[in-house]
Design a protein around this motif. Sequence first.
Motif, PDB file in Angstrom:
ATOM      1  N   ARG A  70       0.855  -1.188   0.000  1.00 31.13           N
ATOM      2  CA  ARG A  70       0.000   0.000   0.000  1.00 31.13           C
ATOM      3  C   ARG A  70       0.891   1.238   0.000  1.00 31.13           C
ATOM      4  O   ARG A  70       1.821   1.347   0.789  1.00 31.13           O
ATOM      5  N   VAL A  71       0.593   2.182  -0.893  1.00 35.37           N
ATOM      6  CA  VAL A  71       1.387   3.394  -1.043  1.00 35.37           C
ATOM      7  C   VAL A  71       0.488   4.611  -0.816  1.00 35.37           C
ATOM      8  O   VAL A  71      -0.547   4.748  -1.467  1.00 35.37           O
ATOM      9  N   VAL A  72       0.883   5.474   0.114  1.00 41.57           N
ATOM     10  CA  VAL A  72       0.100   6.669   0.428  1.00 41.57           C
ATOM     11  C   VAL A  72       1.032   7.869   0.467  1.00 41.57           C
ATOM     12  O   VAL A  72       2.116   7.798   1.053  1.00 41.57           O
ATOM     13  N   THR A  73       0.639   8.961  -0.169  1.00 43.81           N
ATOM     14  CA  THR A  73       1.357  10.230   0.004  1.00 43.81           C
ATOM     15  C   THR A  73       0.476  11.183   0.796  1.00 43.81           C
ATOM     16  O   THR A  73      -0.744  11.210   0.610  1.00 43.81           O
ATOM     17  N   CYS A  74       1.088  11.952   1.686  1.00 39.06           N
ATOM     18  CA  CYS A  74       0.347  12.835   2.590  1.00 39.06           C
ATOM     19  C   CYS A  74       0.963  14.220   2.636  1.00 39.06           C
ATOM     20  O   CYS A  74       2.184  14.384   2.563  1.00 39.06           O
ATOM     21  N   ASP A  75       0.112  15.224   2.796  1.00 32.14           N
ATOM     22  CA  ASP A  75       0.523  16.605   2.980  1.00 32.14           C
ATOM     23  C   ASP A  75       0.794  16.832   4.456  1.00 32.14           C
ATOM     24  O   ASP A  75      -0.074  16.600   5.300  1.00 32.14           O
ATOM     25  N   CYS A  76       1.981  17.305   4.791  1.00 33.50           N
ATOM     26  CA  CYS A  76       2.330  17.524   6.191  1.00 33.50           C
ATOM     27  C   CYS A  76       1.703  18.801   6.763  1.00 33.50           C
ATOM     28  O   CYS A  76       1.663  18.967   7.971  1.00 33.50           O
ATOM     29  N   ALA A  77       1.228  19.700   5.910  1.00 37.36           N
ATOM     30  CA  ALA A  77       0.609  20.934   6.401  1.00 37.36           C
ATOM     31  C   ALA A  77      -0.821  20.699   6.860  1.00 37.36           C
ATOM     32  O   ALA A  77      -1.281  21.302   7.818  1.00 37.36           O
ATOM     33  N   SER A  78      -1.539  19.806   6.175  1.00 41.32           N
ATOM     34  CA  SER A  78      -2.943  19.565   6.530  1.00 41.32           C
ATOM     35  C   SER A  78      -3.186  18.161   7.042  1.00 41.32           C
ATOM     36  O   SER A  78      -4.225  17.888   7.641  1.00 41.32           O
ATOM     37  N   GLY A  79      -2.242  17.238   6.829  1.00 39.58           N
ATOM     38  CA  GLY A  79      -2.429  15.856   7.224  1.00 39.58           C
ATOM     39  C   GLY A  79      -3.237  15.047   6.228  1.00 39.58           C
ATOM     40  O   GLY A  79      -3.468  13.859   6.431  1.00 39.58           O
ATOM     41  N   ALA A  80      -3.670  15.670   5.139  1.00 33.09           N
ATOM     42  CA  ALA A  80      -4.544  14.998   4.173  1.00 33.09           C
ATOM     43  C   ALA A  80      -3.771  14.014   3.318  1.00 33.09           C
ATOM     44  O   ALA A  80      -2.610  14.242   2.961  1.00 33.09           O
ATOM     45  N   ARG A  81      -4.441  12.901   2.978  1.00 36.11           N
ATOM     46  CA  ARG A  81      -3.867  11.976   2.014  1.00 36.11           C
ATOM     47  C   ARG A  81      -4.023  12.552   0.610  1.00 36.11           C
ATOM     48  O   ARG A  81      -5.086  13.016   0.233  1.00 36.11           O
ATOM     49  N   LEU A  82      -2.952  12.485  -0.160  1.00 36.17           N
ATOM     50  CA  LEU A  82      -2.953  13.052  -1.507  1.00 36.17           C
ATOM     51  C   LEU A  82      -3.066  11.981  -2.582  1.00 36.17           C
ATOM     52  O   LEU A  82      -3.613  12.235  -3.653  1.00 36.17           O
ATOM     53  N   ALA A  83      -2.528  10.805  -2.316  1.00 33.50           N
ATOM     54  CA  ALA A  83      -2.586   9.712  -3.286  1.00 33.50           C
ATOM     55  C   ALA A  83      -2.617   8.400  -2.536  1.00 33.50           C
ATOM     56  O   ALA A  83      -2.065   8.278  -1.435  1.00 33.50           O
TER      57      ALA A  83
END
Length: 320
Positions: free
Chosen positions: A120-133
Amino acid sequence: MKKSISHRIALSLPLLVLLLAFADPSCVAASEAFQRWAVVGDAASRESGLSDLVHAELAEHSKIELVEREELQLAIRELELSSLHTALQSGQRLQLGALVKADALLLLSSGTHAGQPFVRVVTCDCASGARLAYEQYSSSELKIDELAIRISVVVFQTLARFPAGVQRLVTVSPFISKDFLHDFDHLQNSCSAWLSEVLSQQPGLAVLELEEARAIGRELSITGQQLSERQRPLFISGEYLSKRHADSEASEFQVSVSARDNEKVIATLDSGWLSLPTIPEWLESTTGSAVLKQLKQRRSETRSISRTEQVRLLSERAER
């Protein structure tokens, strides 16, 4: 000595096409938001060497700065983190990103489905905590170096989709069934997933799940971290009603979707009666387009909001 991407990618022509499409330096160079990345692998991906291979792949790109492995492991131990992949751990993503001064996280974890192993591969924004992909790849069908290349492509895709970072936040709630029976309860999650998928393809737009919104709201209230220049989140909710024709086994569905800006309903769409196969098409062509139109209209007029207001919107709305 580690082979370069050009040597190992020759193993697979489709991989070459994929990498050339998304890893073009001119494409990544346009991204100014996600420059510093932390590659976080679970025990299985560390033991197999996959996380190290991915780290090495990304290190070849001059526009990507990577958090050193030692620094990352110290931060993980300090925060006593065991898992960063579920929505419930979104607050920990914020903590880890702040501690290692990363712009984005690349999270790798292993699992099995129907007896077949996958990564499983997840990218996340560190400013909002949101998953991006979010992607899953079979670890039995791909060699480990090919898998590392596929994973690095997810990073390049994220850079291409968010050249200026996360510009808009949207939360899509599970739809509410108005049926007395439970024959079509599966549509509650299916409808929200279909709509989320449509919205997540838009550049700069991050779709938050409800648990992510709750976790992010809680963490921001504790740490005081501010989402600078972040727009008001848009909250999407929906409901549906089914009816069965007396002279046949076929059912039709009436779907309604609402978009809220805080407490104000800014758009409501009703589908009329649809057959089951046409619901995804309606959500994509009608609802998705309408939501994007609302976001574009708000973009020029939306003010930046304070951390306190952002926390209140994410937390209170998500708790409903």
